[in-house]
Design a protein around this motif. Structure first.
Motif, PDB file in Angstrom:
ATOM      1  N   ASP A  37       0.882  -1.163   0.000  1.00  0.00           N
ATOM      2  CA  ASP A  37       0.000   0.000   0.000  1.00  0.00           C
ATOM      3  C   ASP A  37       0.924   1.218   0.000  1.00  0.00           C
ATOM      4  O   ASP A  37       1.567   1.510   1.009  1.00  0.00           O
ATOM      5  N   ARG A  40       0.799   8.226  -0.156  1.00  0.00           N
ATOM      6  CA  ARG A  40      -0.086   9.032  -1.003  1.00  0.00           C
ATOM      7  C   ARG A  40       0.701  10.179  -1.614  1.00  0.00           C
ATOM      8  O   ARG A  40       0.532  11.352  -1.288  1.00  0.00           O
ATOM      9  N   GLY A  76      -2.232  -0.388  -8.566  1.00  0.00           N
ATOM     10  CA  GLY A  76      -3.605  -0.030  -8.254  1.00  0.00           C
ATOM     11  C   GLY A  76      -4.597  -1.066  -8.739  1.00  0.00           C
ATOM     12  O   GLY A  76      -4.263  -1.949  -9.525  1.00  0.00           O
ATOM     13  N   TYR A 106       4.388   6.524 -10.820  1.00  0.00           N
ATOM     14  CA  TYR A 106       3.008   6.227 -10.439  1.00  0.00           C
ATOM     15  C   TYR A 106       2.452   7.365  -9.593  1.00  0.00           C
ATOM     16  O   TYR A 106       2.934   7.614  -8.494  1.00  0.00           O
ATOM     17  N   VAL A 108       0.062   8.331  -7.343  1.00  0.00           N
ATOM     18  CA  VAL A 108      -0.916   7.758  -6.411  1.00  0.00           C
ATOM     19  C   VAL A 108      -2.072   8.724  -6.120  1.00  0.00           C
ATOM     20  O   VAL A 108      -3.239   8.314  -6.165  1.00  0.00           O
ATOM     21  N   GLU A 112      -6.158   7.932  -6.571  1.00  0.00           N
ATOM     22  CA  GLU A 112      -7.154   8.078  -5.507  1.00  0.00           C
ATOM     23  C   GLU A 112      -8.217   9.116  -5.867  1.00  0.00           C
ATOM     24  O   GLU A 112      -9.392   8.954  -5.517  1.00  0.00           O
ATOM     25  N   PRO A 118      -5.084   2.460  -4.653  1.00  0.00           N
ATOM     26  CA  PRO A 118      -3.736   2.487  -5.229  1.00  0.00           C
ATOM     27  C   PRO A 118      -2.846   1.304  -4.846  1.00  0.00           C
ATOM     28  O   PRO A 118      -1.680   1.258  -5.229  1.00  0.00           O
TER      29      PRO A 118
END
Length: 156
Positions: A37, A40, A76, A106, A108, A112, A118
């Motif tokens: 995970d 962000r 994701g 990427y 993120v 989102e 993601p």
């Protein structure tokens, strides 16, 4: 039997594959492995193993090792629908890559913002035996893992 050390393609919280909120991955339909995970923020997704970049899409890639182990990195969930939005590729399909080499940038937050998860599943393609994949301690405890750290070991 070959043993393949599979590295985390991105940093973040290590997650057991069974905990990925998508049955295609959590049930091992594609293969077994683990997930990350990510934080962000915009992250650099790297090759989890060395080998040939067998498949490259904006949201996913497969690296085939010299021992014939195919490792899929999927950036994701349901991100194929974005048609490349939020992803920048840095290599070409068919390239030889080394573990830790930058493959895709990427975004993120952009993923989102589209309402998508993601999380990054990493699986050994077509692995049907969960016991052939040994998750790292970070996966077992749900701890943070650095990009390039050992995510799991695959035995074929």
């Amino acid at each position: 039997m070959s043993t393949t050390q599979v590295l985390a393609p991105v940093g973040g919280r290590a997650v057991a594959l069974a905990d990925v909120p998508d049955p295609v991955f959590s049930a091992g339909m594609v293969g077994f492995g683990a997930a990350v995970d990510p934080p962000r923020e915009v992250v650099q997704a790297v090759a989890p193993v060395s080998g040939k970049l067998l498949k490259l899409m904006p949201h996913a890639y497969v690296v085939l090792t010299a021992d014939g182990v195919g490792v899929l990195v999927h950036l994701g969930l349901d991100t194929v629908a974005l048609n490349g939005e939020g992803f920048t590729t840095h290599v070409a399909q068919g390239d030889d890559v080394t573990h830790g080499q930058l493959i895709i940038t990427y975004d993120v937050p952009a993923i989102e913002a589209k309402g998508l998860n993601p999380i990054v599943p990493v699986v050994v393609m077509d692995e049907r035996e969960a016991a052939n994949v040994a998750p790292s301690a970070a996966v077992l405890t749900g701890n943070q893992i650095a990009s390039g750290a050992g995510l799991f070991t695959a035995n074929k």
